[in-house]
Design a protein around this motif. Structure first.
Motif, PDB file in Angstrom:
ATOM      1  N   TYR A  20       0.852  -1.181   0.000  1.00 21.57           N
ATOM      2  CA  TYR A  20       0.000   0.000   0.000  1.00 21.57           C
ATOM      3  C   TYR A  20       0.887   1.230   0.000  1.00 21.57           C
ATOM      4  CZ  TYR A  20      -3.925  -3.078   0.658  1.00 21.57           C
ATOM      5  OH  TYR A  20      -4.866  -4.052   0.466  1.00 21.57           O
ATOM      6  N   LEU A  21       0.540   2.169  -0.878  1.00 24.59           N
ATOM      7  CA  LEU A  21       1.370   3.353  -1.090  1.00 24.59           C
ATOM      8  C   LEU A  21       0.706   4.589  -0.500  1.00 24.59           C
ATOM      9  CD1 LEU A  21       2.066   2.613  -4.845  1.00 24.59           C
ATOM     10  CD2 LEU A  21       3.569   2.111  -2.925  1.00 24.59           C
ATOM     11  N   PRO A  22       1.517   5.466   0.093  1.00 26.23           N
ATOM     12  CA  PRO A  22       0.952   6.713   0.624  1.00 26.23           C
ATOM     13  C   PRO A  22       0.360   7.561  -0.511  1.00 26.23           C
ATOM     14  CG  PRO A  22       3.219   6.375   1.388  1.00 26.23           C
ATOM     15  CD  PRO A  22       2.950   5.353   0.328  1.00 26.23           C
ATOM     16  N   GLU A  23      -0.788   8.140  -0.260  1.00 27.19           N
ATOM     17  CA  GLU A  23      -1.468   8.936  -1.290  1.00 27.19           C
ATOM     18  C   GLU A  23      -0.601  10.096  -1.780  1.00 27.19           C
ATOM     19  OE1 GLU A  23      -5.817  10.521  -2.530  1.00 27.19           O
ATOM     20  OE2 GLU A  23      -5.552   9.078  -0.902  1.00 27.19           O
ATOM     21  N   HIS A  51       8.520  -2.877 -12.991  1.00 27.69           N
ATOM     22  CA  HIS A  51       7.427  -2.015 -13.428  1.00 27.69           C
ATOM     23  C   HIS A  51       6.147  -2.486 -12.754  1.00 27.69           C
ATOM     24  CE1 HIS A  51       9.658   0.034 -16.665  1.00 27.69           C
ATOM     25  NE2 HIS A  51      10.407  -1.034 -16.552  1.00 27.69           N
ATOM     26  N   ALA A  52       5.257  -1.545 -12.450  1.00 26.89           N
ATOM     27  CA  ALA A  52       4.031  -1.903 -11.746  1.00 26.89           C
ATOM     28  C   ALA A  52       2.890  -0.974 -12.150  1.00 26.89           C
ATOM     29  CB  ALA A  52       4.258  -1.813 -10.232  1.00 26.89           C
ATOM     30  N   ALA A  53       1.673  -1.456 -11.883  1.00 23.02           N
ATOM     31  CA  ALA A  53       0.470  -0.661 -12.104  1.00 23.02           C
ATOM     32  C   ALA A  53      -0.016  -0.123 -10.765  1.00 23.02           C
ATOM     33  CB  ALA A  53      -0.611  -1.527 -12.743  1.00 23.02           C
ATOM     34  N   LEU A  54      -0.380   1.149 -10.751  1.00 24.25           N
ATOM     35  CA  LEU A  54      -0.977   1.756  -9.559  1.00 24.25           C
ATOM     36  C   LEU A  54      -2.474   1.444  -9.595  1.00 24.25           C
ATOM     37  CD1 LEU A  54       0.704   5.282  -9.737  1.00 24.25           C
ATOM     38  CD2 LEU A  54       1.364   3.366  -8.265  1.00 24.25           C
ATOM     39  N   ARG A  55      -2.940   0.733  -8.586  1.00 21.56           N
ATOM     40  CA  ARG A  55      -4.360   0.355  -8.531  1.00 21.56           C
ATOM     41  C   ARG A  55      -4.946   0.836  -7.209  1.00 21.56           C
ATOM     42  NH1 ARG A  55      -4.759  -2.956 -12.811  1.00 21.56           N
ATOM     43  NH2 ARG A  55      -3.108  -4.409 -13.266  1.00 21.56           N
ATOM     44  N   LYS A  56      -6.241   1.068  -7.220  1.00 22.42           N
ATOM     45  CA  LYS A  56      -6.918   1.473  -5.996  1.00 22.42           C
ATOM     46  C   LYS A  56      -7.679   0.264  -5.455  1.00 22.42           C
ATOM     47  CE  LYS A  56      -8.860   5.592  -4.070  1.00 22.42           C
ATOM     48  NZ  LYS A  56      -9.327   6.930  -4.319  1.00 22.42           N
ATOM     49  N   ARG A  57      -7.431  -0.052  -4.193  1.00 26.08           N
ATOM     50  CA  ARG A  57      -8.109  -1.163  -3.528  1.00 26.08           C
ATOM     51  C   ARG A  57      -8.565  -0.689  -2.151  1.00 26.08           C
ATOM     52  NH1 ARG A  57      -4.639  -6.207  -1.989  1.00 26.08           N
ATOM     53  NH2 ARG A  57      -4.241  -6.314  -4.202  1.00 26.08           N
ATOM     54  N   LEU A  58      -9.848  -0.816  -1.903  1.00 24.48           N
ATOM     55  CA  LEU A  58     -10.423  -0.410  -0.615  1.00 24.48           C
ATOM     56  C   LEU A  58     -10.035   1.018  -0.235  1.00 24.48           C
ATOM     57  CD1 LEU A  58      -9.740  -3.759   1.323  1.00 24.48           C
ATOM     58  CD2 LEU A  58     -11.866  -3.061   0.184  1.00 24.48           C
ATOM     59  N   ARG A  60      -7.399   2.679  -1.017  1.00 24.54           N
ATOM     60  CA  ARG A  60      -5.947   2.930  -0.908  1.00 24.54           C
ATOM     61  C   ARG A  60      -5.263   2.498  -2.203  1.00 24.54           C
ATOM     62  NH1 ARG A  60      -4.168  -0.396   4.135  1.00 24.54           N
ATOM     63  NH2 ARG A  60      -2.189   0.673   3.870  1.00 24.54           N
ATOM     64  N   TYR A  61      -4.141   3.138  -2.496  1.00 30.51           N
ATOM     65  CA  TYR A  61      -3.385   2.773  -3.692  1.00 30.51           C
ATOM     66  C   TYR A  61      -2.419   1.640  -3.368  1.00 30.51           C
ATOM     67  CZ  TYR A  61      -5.532   6.620  -5.998  1.00 30.51           C
ATOM     68  OH  TYR A  61      -6.473   7.441  -6.551  1.00 30.51           O
ATOM     69  N   VAL A  62      -2.316   0.708  -4.304  1.00 30.24           N
ATOM     70  CA  VAL A  62      -1.549  -0.502  -4.060  1.00 30.24           C
ATOM     71  C   VAL A  62      -0.798  -0.908  -5.326  1.00 30.24           C
ATOM     72  CG1 VAL A  62      -3.482  -2.038  -4.681  1.00 30.24           C
ATOM     73  CG2 VAL A  62      -1.742  -2.852  -3.102  1.00 30.24           C
ATOM     74  N   ILE A  63       0.351  -1.557  -5.139  1.00 33.77           N
ATOM     75  CA  ILE A  63       1.036  -2.240  -6.240  1.00 33.77           C
ATOM     76  C   ILE A  63       1.265  -3.682  -5.797  1.00 33.77           C
ATOM     77  CG2 ILE A  63       2.173  -0.211  -7.231  1.00 33.77           C
ATOM     78  CD1 ILE A  63       4.771  -1.167  -5.888  1.00 33.77           C
ATOM     79  N   THR A  64       1.400  -4.551  -6.771  1.00 35.71           N
ATOM     80  CA  THR A  64       1.656  -5.958  -6.491  1.00 35.71           C
ATOM     81  C   THR A  64       3.152  -6.168  -6.330  1.00 35.71           C
ATOM     82  OG1 THR A  64      -0.285  -6.573  -7.759  1.00 35.71           O
ATOM     83  CG2 THR A  64       1.329  -8.303  -7.373  1.00 35.71           C
ATOM     84  N   PHE A  65       3.521  -6.916  -5.299  1.00 39.41           N
ATOM     85  CA  PHE A  65       4.926  -7.205  -5.003  1.00 39.41           C
ATOM     86  C   PHE A  65       5.007  -8.689  -4.655  1.00 39.41           C
ATOM     87  CE2 PHE A  65       8.822  -6.841  -2.327  1.00 39.41           C
ATOM     88  CZ  PHE A  65       9.645  -6.207  -3.241  1.00 39.41           C
ATOM     89  N   GLY A  66       5.079  -9.512  -5.700  1.00 41.84           N
ATOM     90  CA  GLY A  66       5.011 -10.961  -5.548  1.00 41.84           C
ATOM     91  C   GLY A  66       6.216 -11.588  -4.870  1.00 41.84           C
ATOM     92  N   LYS A  67       6.083 -12.875  -4.613  1.00 44.55           N
ATOM     93  CA  LYS A  67       7.120 -13.653  -3.915  1.00 44.55           C
ATOM     94  C   LYS A  67       8.467 -13.565  -4.623  1.00 44.55           C
ATOM     95  CE  LYS A  67       4.554 -15.625  -0.683  1.00 44.55           C
ATOM     96  NZ  LYS A  67       4.594 -15.058   0.633  1.00 44.55           N
TER      97      LYS A  67
END
Length: 164
Positions: A20-23, A51-58, A60-67
């Motif tokens: 989760y990224l600060p707004e 590279h990542a996509a900025l998405r809004k979830r609940l 808040r802004y989030v990026i995916t950071f997989g295993k």
């Protein structure tokens, strides 16, 4: 022109693969309609870039950071680490492997059809080719996609299968 970037900020992995990224970090990118970003992550002496996509979830802004990225950076889910966002200046929102670039340069017909795919489909195919370590394998996979495109195959799953 200088590359737009955020300051470094501290994060941790939540929900196994979400950051989760600060707004205030995300806002300047969204104002410029940049929903894809280049990310640098820092932990101890390790640094990775992706590279990542900025998405809004609940809300808040989030990026995916997989295993895979977590392992590459050397973190455990409870670790705090630093991140910095940069404007993504790549054509596809990800760097195309040079082997795939060469295949499309030598095959204008396949390249033209590829360029008409949605941005997401293009990225997906690029990520598919990128995941292979050996250059010859990347060439073979790019050639397979190119041949399938010329055969009129457009289904994502079928593009990466051998049909001839």
């Amino acid at each position: 022109m200088s590359l737009k970037s955020s300051k470094r900020f501290e994060v941790t992995v939540e929900d196994t693969h979400a950051i989760y990224l600060p707004e205030e970090i995300v806002s300047p990118f969204l104002k410029e309609k940049n929903t894809r970003v280049k990310v640098k992550a820092f932990f101890e002496s390790n640094e990775i870039e992706f590279h990542a996509a900025l998405r809004k979830r609940l809300g808040r802004y989030v990026i995916t950071f997989g295993k895979r990225y977590q392992k590459e950076l050397g973190i455990f889910p409870s670790d705090y680490f630093q991140m910095q966002l940069y404007e993504d200046t790549t054509k596809y929102g990800v760097v195309m492997p040079k082997e795939m670039e060469a295949v499309f340069e030598s095959d204008p017909e396949a390249s033209e059809t590829f360029e008409n795919f949605s941005d997401g489909k293009k990225r997906s195919l690029i990520y598919y080719v990128k995941r292979f370590k050996m250059p010859q394998t990347r060439i073979n996979k790019a050639l397979l996609i190119s041949e399938n495109i010329k055969m009129g195959i457009i289904d994502q799953r079928e593009l990466v299968k051998k049909h001839y």
